[in-house]
Write an enzyme that holds these catalytic residues in place. Structure first.
Site, PDB file in Angstrom:
ATOM      1  CD  GLU A   1      -6.529   2.390   4.986  1.00 41.56           C
ATOM      2  OE1 GLU A   1      -6.642   2.746   6.179  1.00 41.56           O
ATOM      3  OE2 GLU A   1      -7.132   1.432   4.507  1.00 41.56           O
TER       4      GLU A   1
ATOM      5  CB  CYS B   1      -9.304   2.084   9.201  1.00 43.12           C
ATOM      6  SG  CYS B   1      -9.774   2.067   7.465  1.00 43.12           S
TER       7      CYS B   1
END
Length: 490
Positions: free
Chosen positions: A230, A264
């Site tokens: 990720e 993020c």
């Protein structure tokens, strides 16, 4: 060697930890290997009981853990508590739903294998290595840890070198519930992470930058260790002409400035239809100018301040304007909100992940233009769409090259444990959370058994040509008949 955990606001030493080298990491994995056999043998219900007990410990001691997160990252205690609450919701879902998702189930055999019964089952991988980030040191790594544990694996967690105390705290809380080393923490820098990649674990779950991910993948390639990754994002918000502009501006401020922009899946780009560009920008500017100093904390690591400065300077050098903030807003270790306009699409502030409290706002001709610009990125983690027309927003969401999208909200998916999370391109591959997250840490196994003698046995070296001919006629009847696409039943 010792690793020091520092307060990002004051540089005060919070704690010192022994850096785990190759031998220490391998020993942890060996302990986990033995514990994994016991843990898998408990079955879904035995694991659920213990995971829910651990969940209770995290919830009961939330203020204590939030204080540690605040000390190591600088984020406000309230934000840390929200992180913990989201984490516990995911842990609860994983514990309660693992059996439903992963239990053995019958599947249809099909006409050719009508004599066979068939089933699919999911088995634990064994030992999972989790390498966590510093920006959400509980929520993000436990997105792998919770689901890996619920699937029956043991886990060795390597927390970020900037938040080692948080990772150690989580492992200690586990040991207060389960004495066996099903979850362990190994502390260190990049060398410790590399050692974990080469330690013989059955999978690595990594969260971090695409540049670091490439190094992780290279290390894991030596032993063909699979990786779920990720990564970062350059997430876009699209504001349609019919949007609730007040709600969109509030969401952009939260998504762009919350956690000092160190999210993020936060908001870094906003594309607004021209007819509402000015009123939206006015609202966002007013919100940014009203942000109190320290409302979202300092930058956690000094190097990220330099990245923000570089992106802002590049945007201004290419004709952009800072309608809020600018270079003078950067006073390490804190950065006040920065809003940039008129920034060329090829500027670093548009193409690279800034990971700071900086938003680029741009007008677009129409929603097609907004989608095109949003997708013109090597990142593809998440996006948000603001429109009063839900059908229109859903159509836009379907066209965006991202792993997740929120309509009339930002980060909505983060609070829904049943939804998988992950990106495309430099934002990663594989999924955490939800049923996909449970399967990510499992090995699918196919099982068949003969139920009766096959009426047409073609799986034999002594097959009868007449039987093969009958099977071939049946095959042609079933598959070789073509139908016009316009005919009913096509």
């Amino acid at each position: 060697m010792l690793l020091r955990s520092l307060d990002p606001a004051t540089a005060e030493v919070l704690g010192e930890y022994e850096i785990a080298g190759d031998d220490a990491v391998r020993a942890a994995v060996d302990r986990a290997r033995d514990a994994a056999v016991w843990w898998a043998g408990l079955g879904f219900r035995g694991r659920r009981t213990r995971l829910l007990h651990w969940k209770g410990v995290l919830a009961a001691r939330a203020e204590e853990l939030a204080g540690l997160i605040h000390a190591e990252t600088g984020k406000p205690v309230g934000d840390a508590l929200l992180e913990i609450m989201l984490t516990v919701e995911h842990l609860d879902w994983a514990a309660r739903n693992a059996e439903r998702v992963l239990r053995r189930r019958r599947v249809r055999s099909g006409l050719l294998a009508a004599d066979q019964g068939a089933a699919l089952e999911y088995q634990p991988l064994g030992v999972v290595g989790a390498i966590g980030p510093w920006n959400y040191p509980v929520y993000t790594p436990l997105g792998a840890v919770s689901y890996a544990l619920a699937a029956g694996n043991a886990v060795v967690l390597k927390p970020s070198e900037h938040t080692p105390g948080t990772g150690v705290w989580l492992a200690d809380a586990w040991h207060a519930v389960v004495e066996r080393p099903v979850l362990q923490a190994v502390v260190g820098d990049g060398t410790t992470g590399a050692a974990l990649c080469r330690s013989g674990v059955d999978k690595i779950a990594f969260t971090g930058s695409a540049a670091t991910a490439r190094r992780v993948l290279a290390a894991c390639a030596e032993s063909l260790t699979p990786v779920v990754f990720e990564g970062g994002g350059k997430d876009a918000m699209i504001v349609a002409a019919d949007a609730d502009l007040d709600a969109a501006a509030r969401a952009a401020a939260f998504g762009g400035f919350g956690n000092a922009g160190q999210t993020c899946a936060g908001v870094e780009r906003v594309y607004v239809e021209k007819s509402v560009y000015k009123p939206f920008l006015d609202r966002l500017v007013a919100l940014a100018e009203a942000v109190e100093p320290g409302a979202y904390g300092p930058m956690t690591i000094p190097s990220q301040v330099d990245v923000v400065r570089k992106h802002v300077d590049d945007a201004l050098a290419h004709g952009g304007q800072a309608v809020v903030g600018g270079p003078e807003a950067i006073r390490a270790p804190t950065i006040a909100p920065i809003i940039l306009t008129g920034v060329p699409e090829e500027s670093l502030a548009v193409t690279e992940e800034t990971f700071g409290p900086t938003i680029v706002v741009a007008p677009v001709d129409d929603l097609d233009d907004a989608v095109r610009r949003s997708n013109a990125s090597r990142y593809g983690l998440a996006a948000s769409i603001f429109s009063r027309d839900r059908r229109q927003a859903l159509r836009i969401a379907a066209r965006l090259r991202t792993g997740a999208a929120s309509i009339n909200a930002v980060l909505g998916f983060a609070a829904v444990p049943a939804l998988p999370f992950g990106g495309v391109g430099d934002s990663g591959f594989g999924r955490m959370h939800g049923a996909d997250g449970l399967r990510e840490f499992s090995r699918a196994k196919s099982v068949t058994w003969r139920r009766f003698a096959a009426p047409m046995d073609v799986m034999s070296l002594e097959r009868d040509p007449a039987v093969l001919e009958r099977a071939l006629r049946l095959f042609r009847w079933r598959h070789a008949t073509t139908r016009s696409p316009g005919r009913r039943g096509a």
